[in-house]
Design a protein around this motif. Structure first.
Motif, PDB file in Angstrom:
ATOM      1  N   VAL A 168       5.623   3.823   2.102  1.00 60.50           N
ATOM      2  CA  VAL A 168       5.477   3.958   0.687  1.00 60.50           C
ATOM      3  C   VAL A 168       5.485   2.869  -0.132  1.00 60.50           C
ATOM      4  O   VAL A 168       4.986   2.726  -1.667  1.00 60.50           O
ATOM      5  CB  VAL A 168       6.965   4.604   0.301  1.00 60.50           C
ATOM      6  N   ALA A 169       5.302   1.651   0.421  1.00 61.77           N
ATOM      7  CA  ALA A 169       5.247   0.321  -0.523  1.00 61.77           C
ATOM      8  C   ALA A 169       4.026   0.471  -1.440  1.00 61.77           C
ATOM      9  O   ALA A 169       4.179  -0.252  -2.346  1.00 61.77           O
ATOM     10  CB  ALA A 169       5.303  -0.830   0.270  1.00 61.77           C
ATOM     11  N   PHE A 170       2.730   1.431  -1.281  1.00 65.22           N
ATOM     12  CA  PHE A 170       1.899   1.359  -2.061  1.00 65.22           C
ATOM     13  C   PHE A 170       2.357   1.409  -3.469  1.00 65.22           C
ATOM     14  O   PHE A 170       1.842   1.229  -4.522  1.00 65.22           O
ATOM     15  CB  PHE A 170       0.767   2.244  -1.679  1.00 65.22           C
ATOM     16  N   CYS A 171       3.568   2.272  -3.856  1.00 64.82           N
ATOM     17  CA  CYS A 171       3.711   2.820  -5.235  1.00 64.82           C
ATOM     18  C   CYS A 171       4.828   1.823  -5.565  1.00 64.82           C
ATOM     19  O   CYS A 171       5.405   2.286  -6.689  1.00 64.82           O
ATOM     20  CB  CYS A 171       4.014   4.374  -5.111  1.00 64.82           C
ATOM     21  N   LEU A 172       5.239   0.955  -4.754  1.00 63.88           N
ATOM     22  CA  LEU A 172       6.218   0.323  -5.349  1.00 63.88           C
ATOM     23  C   LEU A 172       6.134  -0.463  -6.581  1.00 63.88           C
ATOM     24  O   LEU A 172       7.045  -0.524  -7.579  1.00 63.88           O
ATOM     25  CB  LEU A 172       6.910  -0.722  -4.201  1.00 63.88           C
ATOM     26  N   PRO A 173       5.063  -1.077  -6.892  1.00 59.61           N
ATOM     27  CA  PRO A 173       4.851  -1.822  -8.115  1.00 59.61           C
ATOM     28  C   PRO A 173       4.564  -0.988  -9.095  1.00 59.61           C
ATOM     29  O   PRO A 173       4.963  -1.124 -10.321  1.00 59.61           O
ATOM     30  CB  PRO A 173       3.550  -2.750  -7.862  1.00 59.61           C
ATOM     31  N   TRP A 174       4.170   0.293  -8.922  1.00 55.73           N
ATOM     32  CA  TRP A 174       3.945   1.191  -9.967  1.00 55.73           C
ATOM     33  C   TRP A 174       5.491   1.890 -10.438  1.00 55.73           C
ATOM     34  O   TRP A 174       5.593   1.837 -11.674  1.00 55.73           O
ATOM     35  CB  TRP A 174       3.283   2.793  -9.210  1.00 55.73           C
ATOM     36  N   VAL A 175       6.247   1.835  -9.435  1.00 56.29           N
ATOM     37  CA  VAL A 175       7.588   2.440 -10.085  1.00 56.29           C
ATOM     38  C   VAL A 175       8.554   1.385 -10.588  1.00 56.29           C
ATOM     39  O   VAL A 175       9.126   1.418 -11.644  1.00 56.29           O
ATOM     40  CB  VAL A 175       8.536   2.961  -8.763  1.00 56.29           C
ATOM     41  N   LEU A 176       8.300   0.231  -9.886  1.00 57.67           N
ATOM     42  CA  LEU A 176       9.122  -0.822 -10.698  1.00 57.67           C
ATOM     43  C   LEU A 176       8.749  -1.389 -11.617  1.00 57.67           C
ATOM     44  O   LEU A 176       9.496  -2.165 -12.654  1.00 57.67           O
ATOM     45  CB  LEU A 176       9.230  -2.051  -9.410  1.00 57.67           C
ATOM     46  N   THR A 177       7.545  -1.360 -12.180  1.00 61.05           N
ATOM     47  CA  THR A 177       7.129  -1.938 -13.354  1.00 61.05           C
ATOM     48  C   THR A 177       6.586  -0.863 -14.259  1.00 61.05           C
ATOM     49  O   THR A 177       6.068  -1.268 -15.423  1.00 61.05           O
ATOM     50  CB  THR A 177       6.044  -3.102 -13.151  1.00 61.05           C
ATOM     51  N   TRP A 178       6.683   0.203 -13.959  1.00 61.92           N
ATOM     52  CA  TRP A 178       6.023   1.354 -14.957  1.00 61.92           C
ATOM     53  C   TRP A 178       4.721   1.212 -15.051  1.00 61.92           C
ATOM     54  O   TRP A 178       3.974   1.429 -16.075  1.00 61.92           O
ATOM     55  CB  TRP A 178       6.742   1.458 -16.068  1.00 61.92           C
ATOM     56  N   PHE A 179       4.091   0.911 -13.794  1.00 63.55           N
ATOM     57  CA  PHE A 179       2.497   0.555 -13.964  1.00 63.55           C
ATOM     58  C   PHE A 179       1.812  -0.708 -14.509  1.00 63.55           C
ATOM     59  O   PHE A 179       1.012  -0.800 -14.788  1.00 63.55           O
ATOM     60  CB  PHE A 179       1.678   1.995 -14.312  1.00 63.55           C
ATOM     61  N   SER A 180       3.021  -1.297 -15.264  1.00 62.76           N
ATOM     62  CA  SER A 180       2.384  -2.317 -16.123  1.00 62.76           C
ATOM     63  C   SER A 180       1.934  -3.754 -15.357  1.00 62.76           C
ATOM     64  O   SER A 180       1.263  -4.507 -15.568  1.00 62.76           O
ATOM     65  CB  SER A 180       3.393  -3.041 -17.146  1.00 62.76           C
TER      66      SER A 180
ATOM     67  N   ILE B 260       8.210   7.945 -10.379  1.00 64.19           N
ATOM     68  CA  ILE B 260       7.886   8.687  -9.445  1.00 64.19           C
ATOM     69  C   ILE B 260       6.894  10.048  -9.177  1.00 64.19           C
ATOM     70  O   ILE B 260       6.226  10.261  -8.606  1.00 64.19           O
ATOM     71  CB  ILE B 260       9.012   8.911  -8.265  1.00 64.19           C
ATOM     72  N   PHE B 261       7.539  10.810 -10.244  1.00 65.15           N
ATOM     73  CA  PHE B 261       6.696  12.033 -10.648  1.00 65.15           C
ATOM     74  C   PHE B 261       5.472  11.511 -11.088  1.00 65.15           C
ATOM     75  O   PHE B 261       4.332  12.153 -10.704  1.00 65.15           O
ATOM     76  CB  PHE B 261       7.306  12.822 -11.448  1.00 65.15           C
ATOM     77  N   VAL B 262       5.355  10.490 -12.066  1.00 66.19           N
ATOM     78  CA  VAL B 262       3.820  10.115 -12.493  1.00 66.19           C
ATOM     79  C   VAL B 262       3.144   9.567 -11.311  1.00 66.19           C
ATOM     80  O   VAL B 262       2.018   9.923 -10.912  1.00 66.19           O
ATOM     81  CB  VAL B 262       4.315   9.187 -13.596  1.00 66.19           C
ATOM     82  N   SER B 263       3.849   8.853 -10.426  1.00 60.62           N
ATOM     83  CA  SER B 263       2.954   8.419  -9.286  1.00 60.62           C
ATOM     84  C   SER B 263       2.472   9.414  -8.484  1.00 60.62           C
ATOM     85  O   SER B 263       1.281   9.386  -7.714  1.00 60.62           O
ATOM     86  CB  SER B 263       3.808   7.518  -8.493  1.00 60.62           C
ATOM     87  N   ALA B 264       3.449  10.440  -8.242  1.00 61.99           N
ATOM     88  CA  ALA B 264       3.161  11.634  -7.364  1.00 61.99           C
ATOM     89  C   ALA B 264       1.861  12.259  -7.740  1.00 61.99           C
ATOM     90  O   ALA B 264       0.958  12.897  -7.210  1.00 61.99           O
ATOM     91  CB  ALA B 264       4.049  12.539  -7.050  1.00 61.99           C
TER      92      ALA B 264
END
Lengths: 212, 549
Positions: free
Chosen positions: B343-355, B386-390
């Motif tokens: 799942v690490a591909f979405c780690l920066p998305w979630v941790l920084t809210w995509f910023s 996480i929902f936004v990433s999904a």
């Protein structure tokens, strides 16, 4: 692009030592003075030639902060080579090498080739770790050692390619089982699995330089 | 210097020169906030100062310094931005309340000697440093105006802000275009996070300190390194001193937040979140607002990421796979089971809210509008990114399913990680996110449990891969029937084979010689030595039967 082997690498080390810059210099041949921070893992790939054989390097660049280690560890699994990087201008990054090494050895296969890299060798005036210290550490722990500069590209090619040569030699010697992908080595799609444990012409005696 | 307008300019400047030393000469954005706070600010509360706060003389000096800034203020710096009509209505009372901000700030700037050393600008305010701050504020206000600037929506937002109508603000923040400009964002964000203006003014004096004794040097070094690397996200056109200045402010802001939340561990990526809030707060050069918002963010959204390790986060982000599984099983199978992609591909998305990922900062602000507006759409709010990433992965499902090359971790990781940079417009994606959150409202817990199971499942998949490969290493050649059969007979089922052989020999001898004694001796011998227990019992029965005959 077809390749004879694929080697999986990981790059580990403290934050800000230049892991991503080394990767960028190796894959794109450029340097960013202010490189983006790596969160989690990033990925790069390049083709090289060793002993007349095309070898694809698949390189995983990991986050340096300790908190991320529980996540990045799952990428250690199945790596054939590791670049363990410290910054010659920051003594603390050198001091942390032991923990990195333990962590890597614990979560990867025992045959993994580890290259110790003292990066930022261009910043001689700010040097805090002597080259000899790196050499001693490498000797004590059975690593290959090199000082590099991602900025001037000094030794960057060599670092990646020498690691690959070492892995290649281990394959020739039959140390690595290439049929086991968990060892971080994959045989290229076009190449039928010839028996690597009985080399015909000895281990890569005349390894070529990098491609391009 | 006597007009109310100039008064305001002065006080703002005084505040900014001290608190985190972020200053702007741009007073126009201030008015909207003032109209909000004027009723609640209660300037009297701020008299309780910390004992070692700055001497009055120094404050005066700063006020003087900023007065000159006010005098020198150029009208041209105000152009191009939305000028609320209330700009000139600032009162002296507000001005006083603002001075108190500077008090806290003075304390802060003196509390930390090391930061002073790092920031020569702060110690000797000069004309150039004023320029620095002016420029930052101006640039911050211009970087994030929505393309589709909608005047009627702007009015709606302002009205909702004035009446503190949270429901409408949430809706407006989530709907197309979000909150339009950073000027409007500044106060809406704090309201959406549930910070009352009363809280803003109260906590300022009682709880806010600018020493960071609990922030270890190790963490400070880490923050410094990270902050040095956020340049890419700074507003374009900042000069070198402006960049240096903003970096110092950002570091100070993060230390202050960490000091305030001793339970929270700093993670790389938190600085991206901090910068986003700081840039928005910089429009009015009000870093204190960013400080408050970040405290609230830790409480409501970022808590799990700020534990000592990322274990909780790691487990939690697997919820993305649970959502994908529910929505599109084929896609789930391809990503999770076939490619075995972690799942690490979405780690920066979630941790920084995509910023950390979105290339355009105005998109980042828009996305923050959305996520702050949807705080009540899902419970716990940690799941929003996480929902936004999904939703982002799901809306690209066709592309992923059609791509035949995505068979291993590397290619899949690469394909998924670059999805945000390929976005053309945020709005359809965000609409789908809203739908997704609505669909799973109330089912969040079961999704998280399923996510945890998927994590274990994937772990087993990886282990199986390793074990299978190791087993394959044994020289079993299934194509060679002879070897295979003999292995089967003499290794795996050796006792059965031996028993059968013994029985066959016995039968042969019996029919050949018809000599029962010999036969029995032979069989008994064989049975005692080789046969397994049930076989032995059976044969003994046969032997006894034979003898009794």
């Amino acid at each position: 692009m077809s390749y004879a082997y694929l080697f999986k690498y990981i790059i580990i080390g403290d934050t800000g030592v230049g892991k991503s810059c080394l990767l960028l210099q190796f894959t794109d041949k450029r340097f960013q003075p202010v490189h983006d921070l790596t969160i989690g893992v990033e990925f790069g790939a390049r083709m090289i030639t060793i002993d007349g054989k095309q070898i694809k390097l698949q390189i995983w660049d990991t986050a340096g902060q300790e908190a991320f280690r529980s996540i990045t560890r799952s990428y250690y699994r199945g790596a054939a080579g590791a670049l363990l990087v410290y910054d010659i201008t920051r003594r603390d990054t050198f001091n942390h090498l032991t923990t990195w090494l333990e962590d890597a050895r614990q979560h990867s296969n025992s045959n993994m080739v580890i290259m110790l890299i003292g990066n930022k060798s261009d910043l001689e005036s700010r040097r805090e770790v002597k080259k000899e210290e790196g050499e001693v550490f490498a000797r004590e722990h059975g690593l290959i050692f090199m000082e590099t500069s991602a900025k001037t590209a000094a030794n960057v090619e060599e670092a990646f390619i020498n690691t690959a040569k070492e892995i290649y030699e281990k394959i020739q010697e039959g140390v690595f089982d290439i049929n086991n992908e968990a060892n971080g080595i994959k045989i290229g799609p076009q190449h039928s699995p010839t028996s690597p444990s009985s080399p015909s012409g000895g281990p890569g005696s005349s390894p070529g330089s990098g491609c391009c | 210097m006597s007009s109310p307008e100039e008064e305001t300019a002065n006080t703002i400047s005084s505040r900014e020169s001290s608190f985190f030393s972020l200053t702007s000469g741009n007073s126009v954005y201030f008015s909207a906030k003032d109209s909000l706070n004027a009723s609640e600010d209660g300037g009297g509360e701020k008299s309780s100062r910390s004992p070692d706060s700055t001497p009055v003389a120094q404050r005066k000096h700063q006020l003087n310094f900023t007065s000159s800034l006010g005098d020198g203020e150029d009208e041209s710096s105000i152009t191009g931005s939305d000028v609320p009509s209330a700009a000139s209505s600032a009162t002296l009372e507000e001005a006083e309340s603002m001075t108190s901000f500077s008090d806290a700030g003075d304390y802060c700037s003196n509390g930390n000697g090391s930061m002073d050393d790092l920031n020569p600008i702060k110690r000797s305010p000069s004309t150039s440093s004023v320029e620095v701050r002016k420029g930052i504020s101006r640039l911050c206000s211009t970087i994030a105006n929505s393309d589709s600037f909608d005047m009627s929506k702007k009015k709606e937002i302002e009205e909702a802000l004035a009446s503190k109508d949270l429901r409408s603000l949430r809706k407006l923040a989530m709907s197309t275009g979000g909150l339009l400009s950073n000027g409007l964002r500044e106060h809406t964000w704090s309201l959406l996070l549930g910070i009352s203006s009363k809280e803003l003014s109260k906590k300022l004096d009682t709880n806010f300190k600018m020493e960071y004794p609990d922030v270890t040097e190790q963490v400070q070094n880490l923050v410094r390194l990270d902050v040095a690397r956020v340049l890419k996200r700074f507003p374009p056109g900042l000069s070198d001193p402006q960049q240096d200045h903003l970096q110092t402010v950002l570091s100070n802001l993060i230390y202050a937040v960490l000091q305030k939340n001793p339970q929270a561990y700093y993670y790389q990526g938190f600085h991206d979140i901090s910068l986003t809030f700081l840039l928005v707060a910089s429009v009015e050069s009000n870093p204190y607002l960013a400080f408050m918002c970040l405290n609230k963010m830790i409480e409501t959204n970022l808590g799990p990421h700020m534990e000592k390790t990322m274990d909780t986060t790691h487990e939690m982000i697997h919820t993305i796979y649970a959502i994908i599984e529910q929505e599109n099983e084929k896609l789930y199978r391809k990503i999770v089971i076939e490619a075995k992609c972690p799942v690490a591909f979405c780690l920066p998305w979630v941790l920084t809210w995509f910023s950390h990922t979105l290339p355009d900062d105005s998109d980042v602000f828009r996305l923050y509008d959305y996520m702050l507006g949807s705080q009540k759409s899902t419970n716990p709010p940690h799941l929003i990114p996480i929902f936004v990433s999904a939703a982002l992965v799901l809306r690209n499902s066709r592309q992923i399913l059609q791509d035949k090359s995505l068979t291993d971790i590397a290619s899949m990781h690469q394909a998924l990680a670059k999805l945000p940079s390929e976005l053309k417009s945020l709005e359809p994606w965000l609409e789908e996110s809203t739908e997704l959150m609505r669909e799973y409202r109330g089912k969040e817990t079961s999704l998280m449990i399923r996510g945890r199971k998927i994590k274990d499942l994937q772990h087993n998949l990886w282990n199986d891969e390793t074990n299978n490969n190791q087993r394959r290493r044994a020289p079993v050649r299934r194509d060679n029937l002879l070897i295979y059969t003999s292995r089967l007979l003499f290794v795996r089922h050796r006792w059965t084979t031996i028993s059968l052989l013994v029985m066959m020999t016995a039968y042969f001898l019996q029919s050949r010689y018809r000599r029962p004694i010999f036969q029995i001796e032979l069989i008994r011998n064989a049975v005692d030595n080789y046969a397994p227990t049930p076989m032995r019992r059976f044969l003994q029965f046969v032997i006894e039967d034979e003898q009794s005959d």
